[in-house]
Motif scaffolding. Structure first.
Motif, PDB file in Angstrom:
ATOM      1  N   THR A  33       0.863  -1.186   0.000  1.00  0.00           N
ATOM      2  CA  THR A  33       0.000   0.000   0.000  1.00  0.00           C
ATOM      3  C   THR A  33       0.894   1.229   0.000  1.00  0.00           C
ATOM      4  O   THR A  33       1.848   1.315   0.772  1.00  0.00           O
ATOM      5  CB  THR A  33      -0.921   0.033   1.238  1.00  0.00           C
ATOM      6  N   VAL A  34       0.588   2.157  -0.883  1.00  0.00           N
ATOM      7  CA  VAL A  34       1.358   3.404  -0.982  1.00  0.00           C
ATOM      8  C   VAL A  34       0.436   4.552  -0.586  1.00  0.00           C
ATOM      9  O   VAL A  34      -0.597   4.763  -1.218  1.00  0.00           O
ATOM     10  CB  VAL A  34       1.868   3.605  -2.430  1.00  0.00           C
ATOM     11  N   PHE A  35       0.790   5.272   0.465  1.00  0.00           N
ATOM     12  CA  PHE A  35       0.010   6.437   0.881  1.00  0.00           C
ATOM     13  C   PHE A  35       0.560   7.676   0.178  1.00  0.00           C
ATOM     14  O   PHE A  35       1.777   7.894   0.165  1.00  0.00           O
ATOM     15  CB  PHE A  35       0.121   6.658   2.394  1.00  0.00           C
ATOM     16  N   MET A  36      -0.349   8.479  -0.345  1.00  0.00           N
ATOM     17  CA  MET A  36       0.088   9.713  -1.002  1.00  0.00           C
ATOM     18  C   MET A  36      -0.681  10.894  -0.416  1.00  0.00           C
ATOM     19  O   MET A  36      -1.857  10.761  -0.064  1.00  0.00           O
ATOM     20  CB  MET A  36      -0.151   9.633  -2.508  1.00  0.00           C
ATOM     21  N   MET A  37      -0.017  12.045  -0.310  1.00  0.00           N
ATOM     22  CA  MET A  37      -0.664  13.259   0.209  1.00  0.00           C
ATOM     23  C   MET A  37      -1.132  14.133  -0.940  1.00  0.00           C
ATOM     24  O   MET A  37      -0.345  14.428  -1.844  1.00  0.00           O
ATOM     25  CB  MET A  37       0.309  14.085   1.064  1.00  0.00           C
ATOM     26  N   PRO A  38      -2.387  14.563  -0.908  1.00  0.00           N
ATOM     27  CA  PRO A  38      -2.830  15.503  -1.938  1.00  0.00           C
ATOM     28  C   PRO A  38      -2.287  16.900  -1.646  1.00  0.00           C
ATOM     29  O   PRO A  38      -1.752  17.154  -0.563  1.00  0.00           O
ATOM     30  CB  PRO A  38      -4.355  15.489  -1.791  1.00  0.00           C
ATOM     31  N   ALA A  39      -2.441  17.807  -2.612  1.00  0.00           N
ATOM     32  CA  ALA A  39      -2.090  19.213  -2.378  1.00  0.00           C
ATOM     33  C   ALA A  39      -2.868  19.722  -1.159  1.00  0.00           C
ATOM     34  O   ALA A  39      -4.014  19.292  -0.933  1.00  0.00           O
ATOM     35  CB  ALA A  39      -2.451  20.027  -3.615  1.00  0.00           C
ATOM     36  N   GLU A  40      -2.266  20.645  -0.411  1.00  0.00           N
ATOM     37  CA  GLU A  40      -2.918  21.177   0.800  1.00  0.00           C
ATOM     38  C   GLU A  40      -4.314  21.721   0.492  1.00  0.00           C
ATOM     39  O   GLU A  40      -5.221  21.630   1.307  1.00  0.00           O
ATOM     40  CB  GLU A  40      -2.091  22.309   1.428  1.00  0.00           C
ATOM     41  N   THR A  41      -4.468  22.286  -0.704  1.00  0.00           N
ATOM     42  CA  THR A  41      -5.760  22.848  -1.126  1.00  0.00           C
ATOM     43  C   THR A  41      -6.897  21.845  -0.976  1.00  0.00           C
ATOM     44  O   THR A  41      -8.055  22.227  -0.836  1.00  0.00           O
ATOM     45  CB  THR A  41      -5.692  23.204  -2.641  1.00  0.00           C
ATOM     46  N   TYR A  42      -6.550  20.570  -1.097  1.00  0.00           N
ATOM     47  CA  TYR A  42      -7.597  19.542  -1.062  1.00  0.00           C
ATOM     48  C   TYR A  42      -7.598  18.752   0.245  1.00  0.00           C
ATOM     49  O   TYR A  42      -8.261  17.724   0.343  1.00  0.00           O
ATOM     50  CB  TYR A  42      -7.407  18.574  -2.243  1.00  0.00           C
ATOM     51  N   SER A  43      -6.863  19.229   1.236  1.00  0.00           N
ATOM     52  CA  SER A  43      -6.665  18.435   2.439  1.00  0.00           C
ATOM     53  C   SER A  43      -7.950  18.269   3.250  1.00  0.00           C
ATOM     54  O   SER A  43      -8.006  17.424   4.135  1.00  0.00           O
ATOM     55  CB  SER A  43      -5.565  19.047   3.304  1.00  0.00           C
ATOM     56  N   TYR A  44      -8.960  19.061   2.945  1.00  0.00           N
ATOM     57  CA  TYR A  44     -10.234  18.933   3.684  1.00  0.00           C
ATOM     58  C   TYR A  44     -11.369  18.458   2.774  1.00  0.00           C
ATOM     59  O   TYR A  44     -12.521  18.390   3.203  1.00  0.00           O
ATOM     60  CB  TYR A  44     -10.606  20.292   4.309  1.00  0.00           C
ATOM     61  N   VAL A  45     -11.045  18.125   1.530  1.00  0.00           N
ATOM     62  CA  VAL A  45     -12.093  17.777   0.557  1.00  0.00           C
ATOM     63  C   VAL A  45     -12.387  16.275   0.608  1.00  0.00           C
ATOM     64  O   VAL A  45     -11.473  15.461   0.470  1.00  0.00           O
ATOM     65  CB  VAL A  45     -11.661  18.158  -0.881  1.00  0.00           C
ATOM     66  N   SER A  46     -13.646  15.942   0.827  1.00  0.00           N
ATOM     67  CA  SER A  46     -14.065  14.539   0.783  1.00  0.00           C
ATOM     68  C   SER A  46     -15.372  14.451   0.009  1.00  0.00           C
ATOM     69  O   SER A  46     -16.129  15.429  -0.061  1.00  0.00           O
ATOM     70  CB  SER A  46     -14.272  13.983   2.193  1.00  0.00           C
ATOM     71  N   SER A  47     -15.642  13.272  -0.549  1.00  0.00           N
ATOM     72  CA  SER A  47     -16.908  13.079  -1.280  1.00  0.00           C
ATOM     73  C   SER A  47     -18.091  13.310  -0.341  1.00  0.00           C
ATOM     74  O   SER A  47     -19.113  13.868  -0.746  1.00  0.00           O
ATOM     75  CB  SER A  47     -16.972  11.658  -1.852  1.00  0.00           C
TER      76      SER A  47
END
Ligand code: PNS
Length: 162
Positions: free
Chosen positions: A118-132
């Motif tokens: 499993t590879v964990f990746m961090m999104p851009a900070e701009t999207y750090s609070y965005v969830s479906s």
């Protein structure tokens, strides 16, 4: 040839998901974006709608030479990953709150199928609070979604409720 599975509900796909896929394209030759078929959940969009939207919005992202495929799966993720001859599962981690659940899943998946990383990746900070989940809540309560989901998704959400 490195192949990864990027699994999720994608109900709907957000700009955060697309950001992770773009980043994943720098690491993998092929990424299969795999939508979980979950009969227990009442989704906003059907599997077919989600597949179609993903196909469409993936045309807009920077993928380099990475091959992107969209699929749906049922049952255990690791069984699907083995069947697809994948090397890895990609998951996005936004905040420390995601980590506990993701760690549990990653370790369970490793126990079930040690050959898949499993590879964990961090999104851009701009999207750090965005969830479906939040996207749907904001939309249903009349909030603006510009910049959080692709324009096509906004259009489809509006069509759904008009
Ligand atoms: O986007 P989501 O809803 O956070 O994705 C969760 C997902 C699809 C990755 C997870 O629920 C999953 O892998 N489900 C398939 C069933 C399975 O393999 N369960 C055991 C996980 S350790």
């Amino acid at each position: 040839m490195r192949r990864a599975i990027y699994p999720g509900s994608f109900d709907p796909v957000t700009n955060g998901h697309l950001d992770i896929i773009e980043r994943g394209c720098k690491l993998f030759d092929e990424i299969i974006i795999a939508i979980l078929v979950n009969p227990d959940k009442q989704p906003f969009f059907t599997i077919e709608e989600r597949l179609e939207m993903l196909q469409e919005v993936l045309q807009t992202i920077a993928r380099g030479k990475c091959v992107l495929r969209v699929d749906a799966f049922e049952g255990l993720l690791v069984h699907y990953a083995v069947a697809q001859e994948a090397d890895a599962i990609v998951r996005g981690i936004r905040a420390i709150s995601d980590y506990e659940y993701e760690l549990q899943m990653a370790l369970m998946n490793r126990r079930l199928e040690p050959s898949i990383e499993t590879v964990f990746m961090m999104p851009a900070e701009t999207y750090s609070y965005v969830s479906s989940r939040l996207v749907k809540e904001v939309f249903l309560l009349g909030g603006e979604l510009d910049g959080l989901v692709p324009p096509l998704v906004q259009t489809r959400m509006k069509e759904r409720t008009s």
